[in-house]
Scaffold this motif. Sequence first.
Motif: not given
Lengths: 111, 116
Positions: A9-15, A70-79, A84-86, A105-111
Amino acid sequence: DGGITQSPKYLFRKEGQNVTLSCEQNLNHDAMYWYRQDPGQGLRLIYYSQIVNDFQKGDIAEGYSVSREKKESFPLTVTSAQKNPTAFYLCASGDSPYEQYFGPGTRLTVT
Amino acid sequence: AQTVTQSQPEMSVQEAETVTLSCTYDTSESDYYLFWYKQPPSRQMILVIRQEAYKQQNATENRFSVNFQKAAKSFSLKISDSQLGDAAMYFCAYFDSGGSNYKLTFGKGTLLTVNP
Protein backbone atom coordinates in the motif's frame (compact mmCIF):
# COMPACT_ATOMS: atom_id res chain seq x y z
CA ASP A 1 -12.79 -13.29 -3.09
CA GLY A 2 -12.51 -11.89 -6.59
CA GLY A 3 -10.73 -8.64 -7.03
CA ILE A 4 -7.66 -6.64 -7.85
CA THR A 5 -4.81 -6.48 -5.36
CA GLN A 6 -1.92 -4.08 -5.30
CA SER A 7 0.98 -4.40 -2.94
CA PRO A 8 2.36 -2.82 -0.96
CA LYS A 9 0.00 0.00 0.00
CA TYR A 10 2.94 2.31 0.79
CA LEU A 11 6.39 2.07 -0.73
CA PHE A 12 9.49 4.11 0.00
CA ARG A 13 12.64 4.16 -2.11
CA LYS A 14 15.81 6.12 -2.46
CA GLU A 15 16.41 8.13 -5.59
CA GLY A 16 18.26 6.16 -8.25
CA GLN A 17 16.72 2.80 -7.34
CA ASN A 18 14.31 0.89 -9.53
CA VAL A 19 11.16 -0.28 -7.82
CA THR A 20 8.45 -2.73 -8.93
CA LEU A 21 4.78 -2.32 -8.04
CA SER A 22 2.65 -5.42 -7.98
CA CYS A 23 -0.82 -5.81 -9.51
CA GLU A 24 -2.73 -9.08 -9.46
CA GLN A 25 -6.30 -9.86 -10.47
CA ASN A 26 -8.36 -13.04 -10.19
CA LEU A 27 -11.30 -11.76 -12.23
CA ASN A 28 -10.08 -13.44 -15.41
CA HIS A 29 -9.95 -10.08 -17.15
CA ASP A 30 -8.03 -9.88 -20.39
CA ALA A 31 -7.02 -6.22 -20.15
CA MET A 32 -4.98 -4.55 -17.44
CA TYR A 33 -3.90 -0.93 -16.99
CA TRP A 34 -1.56 1.25 -14.96
CA TYR A 35 -2.45 4.84 -14.08
CA ARG A 36 -0.62 7.52 -12.18
CA GLN A 37 -2.36 10.11 -10.00
CA ASP A 38 -0.74 13.32 -8.79
CA PRO A 39 -2.28 15.79 -6.29
CA GLY A 40 -5.03 17.86 -7.86
CA GLN A 41 -4.94 15.81 -11.03
CA GLY A 42 -6.99 13.13 -12.64
CA LEU A 43 -5.49 9.79 -13.57
CA ARG A 44 -3.07 9.47 -16.46
CA LEU A 45 -2.43 6.23 -18.32
CA ILE A 46 1.09 4.80 -18.13
CA TYR A 47 0.76 1.41 -19.87
CA TYR A 48 -1.96 -1.03 -20.77
CA SER A 49 -2.11 -4.64 -21.87
CA GLN A 50 -4.94 -6.28 -23.76
CA ILE A 51 -3.52 -9.81 -23.78
CA VAL A 52 -0.66 -11.79 -22.32
CA ASN A 53 2.79 -10.95 -23.70
CA ASP A 54 1.54 -7.74 -25.28
CA PHE A 55 1.36 -4.19 -23.93
CA GLN A 56 1.19 -0.63 -25.24
CA LYS A 57 2.43 2.71 -23.98
CA GLY A 58 0.00 5.22 -22.61
CA ASP A 59 0.46 8.96 -22.34
CA ILE A 60 3.29 8.99 -19.79
CA ALA A 61 5.29 5.78 -20.34
CA GLU A 62 8.74 7.36 -20.14
CA GLY A 63 10.70 6.04 -17.16
CA TYR A 64 8.37 3.07 -16.65
CA SER A 65 8.38 -0.54 -17.84
CA VAL A 66 5.89 -3.39 -17.59
CA SER A 67 5.57 -7.08 -18.33
CA ARG A 68 2.57 -9.36 -18.87
CA GLU A 69 3.76 -12.91 -18.60
CA LYS A 70 0.57 -14.15 -16.93
CA LYS A 71 -3.02 -13.12 -17.45
CA GLU A 72 -3.51 -12.32 -13.78
CA SER A 73 -0.37 -10.24 -13.24
CA PHE A 74 0.82 -6.89 -14.62
CA PRO A 75 3.77 -5.53 -12.62
CA LEU A 76 5.00 -1.98 -13.15
CA THR A 77 8.67 -1.04 -12.72
CA VAL A 78 9.46 2.57 -11.95
CA THR A 79 13.00 3.09 -13.17
CA SER A 80 15.60 5.64 -12.12
CA ALA A 81 14.92 7.40 -15.43
CA GLN A 82 11.51 8.54 -14.16
CA LYS A 83 12.14 12.14 -13.10
CA ASN A 84 9.25 12.55 -10.67
CA PRO A 85 8.30 9.07 -9.46
CA THR A 86 6.56 10.09 -6.22
CA ALA A 87 2.85 9.57 -6.89
CA PHE A 88 -0.15 7.35 -6.30
CA TYR A 89 -0.27 4.41 -8.71
CA LEU A 90 -3.50 2.65 -9.60
CA CYS A 91 -3.88 -0.62 -11.45
CA ALA A 92 -7.10 -1.54 -13.23
CA SER A 93 -8.47 -4.47 -15.17
CA GLY A 94 -11.53 -5.21 -17.27
CA ASP A 95 -13.19 -7.48 -19.79
CA SER A 96 -14.03 -4.60 -22.06
CA PRO A 97 -12.06 -1.40 -22.56
CA TYR A 98 -15.02 0.63 -21.35
CA GLU A 99 -15.18 -1.36 -18.12
CA GLN A 100 -12.19 -0.72 -15.93
CA TYR A 101 -12.18 -1.77 -12.29
CA PHE A 102 -9.50 -0.38 -10.03
CA GLY A 103 -7.31 -1.81 -7.32
CA PRO A 104 -6.66 -0.03 -4.01
CA GLY A 105 -3.47 1.68 -5.25
CA THR A 106 0.13 2.03 -4.10
CA ARG A 107 1.56 5.24 -2.75
CA LEU A 108 5.20 5.50 -3.87
CA THR A 109 7.53 7.99 -2.19
CA VAL A 110 11.04 8.47 -3.57
CA THR A 111 13.49 10.59 -1.59
CA ALA B 1 -7.21 15.11 -28.40
CA GLN B 2 -10.09 14.53 -26.07
CA THR B 3 -10.26 16.64 -22.94
CA VAL B 4 -12.49 16.47 -19.89
CA THR B 5 -13.17 19.56 -17.78
CA GLN B 6 -14.63 19.68 -14.30
CA SER B 7 -15.12 23.34 -13.51
CA GLN B 8 -15.97 22.90 -9.81
CA PRO B 9 -12.87 22.01 -7.76
CA GLU B 10 -15.02 21.76 -4.61
CA MET B 11 -18.69 21.43 -3.79
CA SER B 12 -20.62 21.00 -0.58
CA VAL B 13 -24.10 19.75 0.19
CA GLN B 14 -26.24 19.24 3.26
CA GLU B 15 -27.09 15.69 4.17
CA ALA B 16 -30.35 14.54 2.50
CA GLU B 17 -30.20 17.31 -0.10
CA THR B 18 -29.38 17.12 -3.81
CA VAL B 19 -26.19 18.22 -5.50
CA THR B 20 -25.12 18.36 -9.13
CA LEU B 21 -21.53 18.02 -10.29
CA SER B 22 -20.61 19.40 -13.71
CA CYS B 23 -18.49 17.91 -16.46
CA THR B 24 -17.87 18.99 -20.02
CA TYR B 25 -15.77 17.23 -22.61
CA ASP B 26 -14.35 17.89 -26.00
CA THR B 27 -14.35 15.27 -28.74
CA SER B 28 -14.92 14.95 -32.44
CA GLU B 29 -16.04 11.33 -32.09
CA SER B 30 -19.65 10.18 -32.13
CA ASP B 31 -19.21 6.84 -30.38
CA TYR B 32 -17.90 6.99 -26.84
CA TYR B 33 -18.59 6.32 -23.19
CA LEU B 34 -18.70 8.67 -20.25
CA PHE B 35 -18.22 7.77 -16.62
CA TRP B 36 -18.36 9.12 -13.12
CA TYR B 37 -15.91 7.60 -10.66
CA LYS B 38 -15.86 8.17 -6.91
CA GLN B 39 -12.60 8.24 -4.94
CA PRO B 40 -13.21 8.19 -1.18
CA PRO B 41 -10.43 8.84 1.35
CA SER B 42 -9.30 5.22 0.91
CA ARG B 43 -8.31 6.36 -2.62
CA GLN B 44 -9.79 3.37 -4.40
CA MET B 45 -11.59 4.40 -7.57
CA ILE B 46 -15.19 3.19 -7.65
CA LEU B 47 -17.35 3.30 -10.75
CA VAL B 48 -20.53 5.22 -9.98
CA ILE B 49 -22.28 5.37 -13.32
CA ARG B 50 -21.65 4.89 -17.05
CA GLN B 51 -23.34 6.45 -20.07
CA GLU B 52 -23.07 5.27 -23.66
CA ALA B 53 -23.16 8.16 -26.09
CA TYR B 54 -25.53 6.46 -28.52
CA LYS B 55 -28.15 6.05 -25.81
CA GLN B 56 -30.39 9.06 -25.43
CA GLN B 57 -31.78 7.92 -22.10
CA ASN B 58 -29.88 9.22 -19.11
CA ALA B 59 -28.29 6.54 -16.93
CA THR B 60 -29.39 6.13 -13.33
CA GLU B 61 -28.06 4.07 -10.45
CA ASN B 62 -30.16 4.37 -7.31
CA ARG B 63 -29.55 7.91 -5.96
CA PHE B 64 -27.15 8.77 -8.77
CA SER B 65 -28.30 10.02 -12.15
CA VAL B 66 -26.74 11.88 -15.04
CA ASN B 67 -27.87 14.62 -17.37
CA PHE B 68 -26.22 13.80 -20.69
CA GLN B 69 -26.42 16.56 -23.27
CA LYS B 70 -24.56 15.22 -26.31
CA ALA B 71 -24.80 18.32 -28.47
CA ALA B 72 -23.55 20.51 -25.64
CA LYS B 73 -20.92 17.89 -24.67
CA SER B 74 -22.07 18.06 -21.09
CA PHE B 75 -22.33 15.21 -18.59
CA SER B 76 -23.43 16.23 -15.10
CA LEU B 77 -23.93 13.95 -12.10
CA LYS B 78 -26.86 14.44 -9.74
CA ILE B 79 -26.70 12.91 -6.29
CA SER B 80 -30.07 12.81 -4.55
CA ASP B 81 -30.66 12.40 -0.82
CA SER B 82 -26.95 12.94 -0.14
CA GLN B 83 -25.40 10.78 2.55
CA LEU B 84 -22.25 11.25 4.61
CA GLY B 85 -20.71 8.32 2.74
CA ASP B 86 -21.00 10.23 -0.52
CA ALA B 87 -18.19 12.54 0.59
CA ALA B 88 -15.36 11.89 -1.84
CA MET B 89 -13.50 13.12 -4.88
CA TYR B 90 -15.57 12.62 -8.02
CA PHE B 91 -13.96 12.21 -11.41
CA CYS B 92 -15.60 12.46 -14.79
CA ALA B 93 -13.99 10.29 -17.47
CA TYR B 94 -14.28 9.71 -21.21
CA PHE B 95 -13.56 6.66 -23.35
CA ASP B 96 -13.39 6.69 -27.13
CA SER B 97 -14.90 3.37 -28.18
CA GLY B 98 -13.90 3.84 -31.79
CA GLY B 99 -10.23 4.34 -31.09
CA SER B 100 -7.39 1.86 -30.72
CA ASN B 101 -6.12 3.40 -27.51
CA TYR B 102 -7.81 1.87 -24.51
CA LYS B 103 -7.45 5.04 -22.53
CA LEU B 104 -9.79 6.62 -20.03
CA THR B 105 -9.34 10.39 -20.08
CA PHE B 106 -10.07 11.90 -16.68
CA GLY B 107 -11.00 15.35 -15.49
CA LYS B 108 -9.21 16.84 -12.49
CA GLY B 109 -11.98 16.00 -10.08
CA THR B 110 -14.50 17.68 -7.79
CA LEU B 111 -14.16 17.31 -4.05
CA LEU B 112 -17.60 16.81 -2.52
CA THR B 113 -18.18 17.55 1.14
CA VAL B 114 -21.39 16.38 2.81
CA ASN B 115 -22.39 18.38 5.88
CA PRO B 116 -24.48 16.73 8.60
